[in-house]
Design a protein around this motif. Sequence first.
Motif, PDB file in Angstrom:
ATOM      1  N   VAL A   3       0.500 -20.946  63.573  1.00 55.36           N
ATOM      2  CA  VAL A   3      -0.536 -19.923  63.567  1.00 55.36           C
ATOM      3  C   VAL A   3      -0.288 -19.046  62.337  1.00 55.36           C
ATOM      4  O   VAL A   3       0.808 -19.048  61.776  1.00 55.36           O
ATOM      5  CB  VAL A   3      -0.537 -19.073  64.864  1.00 55.36           C
ATOM      6  CG1 VAL A   3      -0.817 -19.939  66.072  1.00 55.36           C
ATOM      7  CG2 VAL A   3       0.757 -18.327  65.048  1.00 55.36           C
ATOM      8  N   VAL A   4      -1.294 -18.319  61.937  1.00 53.17           N
ATOM      9  CA  VAL A   4      -1.181 -17.455  60.771  1.00 53.17           C
ATOM     10  C   VAL A   4      -1.334 -16.007  61.214  1.00 53.17           C
ATOM     11  O   VAL A   4      -2.318 -15.649  61.863  1.00 53.17           O
ATOM     12  CB  VAL A   4      -2.247 -17.815  59.708  1.00 53.17           C
ATOM     13  CG1 VAL A   4      -2.142 -16.893  58.510  1.00 53.17           C
ATOM     14  CG2 VAL A   4      -2.103 -19.266  59.283  1.00 53.17           C
ATOM     15  N   VAL A   5      -0.330 -15.203  60.884  1.00 51.96           N
ATOM     16  CA  VAL A   5      -0.340 -13.780  61.235  1.00 51.96           C
ATOM     17  C   VAL A   5      -0.244 -12.985  59.940  1.00 51.96           C
ATOM     18  O   VAL A   5       0.758 -13.097  59.221  1.00 51.96           O
ATOM     19  CB  VAL A   5       0.842 -13.420  62.171  1.00 51.96           C
ATOM     20  CG1 VAL A   5       0.807 -11.943  62.530  1.00 51.96           C
ATOM     21  CG2 VAL A   5       0.827 -14.289  63.416  1.00 51.96           C
ATOM     22  N   ASN A   6      -1.272 -12.207  59.656  1.00 52.69           N
ATOM     23  CA  ASN A   6      -1.309 -11.410  58.428  1.00 52.69           C
ATOM     24  C   ASN A   6      -0.956 -12.274  57.212  1.00 52.69           C
ATOM     25  O   ASN A   6      -0.148 -11.894  56.373  1.00 52.69           O
ATOM     26  CB  ASN A   6      -0.383 -10.203  58.529  1.00 52.69           C
ATOM     27  CG  ASN A   6      -0.837  -9.210  59.566  1.00 52.69           C
ATOM     28  OD1 ASN A   6      -1.921  -9.313  60.116  1.00 52.69           O
ATOM     29  ND2 ASN A   6      -0.002  -8.239  59.873  1.00 52.69           N
ATOM     30  N   GLU A   7      -1.560 -13.447  57.149  1.00 50.43           N
ATOM     31  CA  GLU A   7      -1.427 -14.395  56.042  1.00 50.43           C
ATOM     32  C   GLU A   7      -0.060 -15.059  55.951  1.00 50.43           C
ATOM     33  O   GLU A   7       0.257 -15.703  54.947  1.00 50.43           O
ATOM     34  CB  GLU A   7      -1.810 -13.732  54.718  1.00 50.43           C
ATOM     35  CG  GLU A   7      -3.263 -13.260  54.719  1.00 50.43           C
ATOM     36  CD  GLU A   7      -3.716 -12.742  53.370  1.00 50.43           C
ATOM     37  OE1 GLU A   7      -3.119 -13.117  52.343  1.00 50.43           O
ATOM     38  OE2 GLU A   7      -4.675 -11.967  53.352  1.00 50.43           O
ATOM     39  N   ASN A   8       0.783 -14.936  57.004  1.00 50.64           N
ATOM     40  CA  ASN A   8       2.081 -15.600  57.055  1.00 50.64           C
ATOM     41  C   ASN A   8       2.052 -16.668  58.137  1.00 50.64           C
ATOM     42  O   ASN A   8       1.666 -16.383  59.270  1.00 50.64           O
ATOM     43  CB  ASN A   8       3.202 -14.595  57.355  1.00 50.64           C
ATOM     44  CG  ASN A   8       3.344 -13.558  56.262  1.00 50.64           C
ATOM     45  OD1 ASN A   8       3.480 -13.897  55.097  1.00 50.64           O
ATOM     46  ND2 ASN A   8       3.289 -12.291  56.637  1.00 50.64           N
ATOM     47  N   SER A   9       2.487 -17.860  57.807  1.00 48.67           N
ATOM     48  CA  SER A   9       2.532 -18.939  58.787  1.00 48.67           C
ATOM     49  C   SER A   9       3.723 -18.731  59.724  1.00 48.67           C
ATOM     50  O   SER A   9       4.823 -18.401  59.285  1.00 48.67           O
ATOM     51  CB  SER A   9       2.688 -20.283  58.091  1.00 48.67           C
ATOM     52  OG  SER A   9       1.559 -20.562  57.308  1.00 48.67           O
ATOM     53  N   VAL A  10       3.454 -18.925  61.022  1.00 51.69           N
ATOM     54  CA  VAL A  10       4.480 -18.757  62.048  1.00 51.69           C
ATOM     55  C   VAL A  10       4.415 -19.967  62.970  1.00 51.69           C
ATOM     56  O   VAL A  10       3.338 -20.346  63.423  1.00 51.69           O
ATOM     57  CB  VAL A  10       4.238 -17.463  62.872  1.00 51.69           C
ATOM     58  CG1 VAL A  10       5.286 -17.289  63.944  1.00 51.69           C
ATOM     59  CG2 VAL A  10       4.180 -16.249  61.963  1.00 51.69           C
ATOM     60  N   GLU A  11       5.572 -20.555  63.258  1.00 56.11           N
ATOM     61  CA  GLU A  11       5.604 -21.683  64.178  1.00 56.11           C
ATOM     62  C   GLU A  11       5.819 -21.166  65.592  1.00 56.11           C
ATOM     63  O   GLU A  11       6.714 -20.362  65.835  1.00 56.11           O
ATOM     64  CB  GLU A  11       6.712 -22.654  63.795  1.00 56.11           C
ATOM     65  CG  GLU A  11       6.644 -23.934  64.586  1.00 56.11           C
ATOM     66  CD  GLU A  11       7.532 -25.018  64.030  1.00 56.11           C
ATOM     67  OE1 GLU A  11       7.774 -25.989  64.759  1.00 56.11           O
ATOM     68  OE2 GLU A  11       7.982 -24.906  62.881  1.00 56.11           O
TER      69      GLU A  11
END
Length: 65
Positions: A3-11
């Motif tokens: 998922v993308v949170v504030n333009e950062n990818s997070v697994e």
Amino acid sequence: MIVVVNENSVEVDGQTTVAGLLESLGFPERGIAVAMGDALLPRSSWTTKLFDGARLEVVTAVQGG
């Protein structure tokens, strides 16, 4: 899944909710707003499970003058 949170990818895993993600990322419980896609997500919907490719924007309230 990613998922993308504030333009950062997070697994995250397939059972992660919005609230769980916010907690794991260290966001405060109060004073934040979350949008998923183009829609504001009310706090009552933070139990929503995330899906692969979900895009979230999290903003924090700031005081100042």
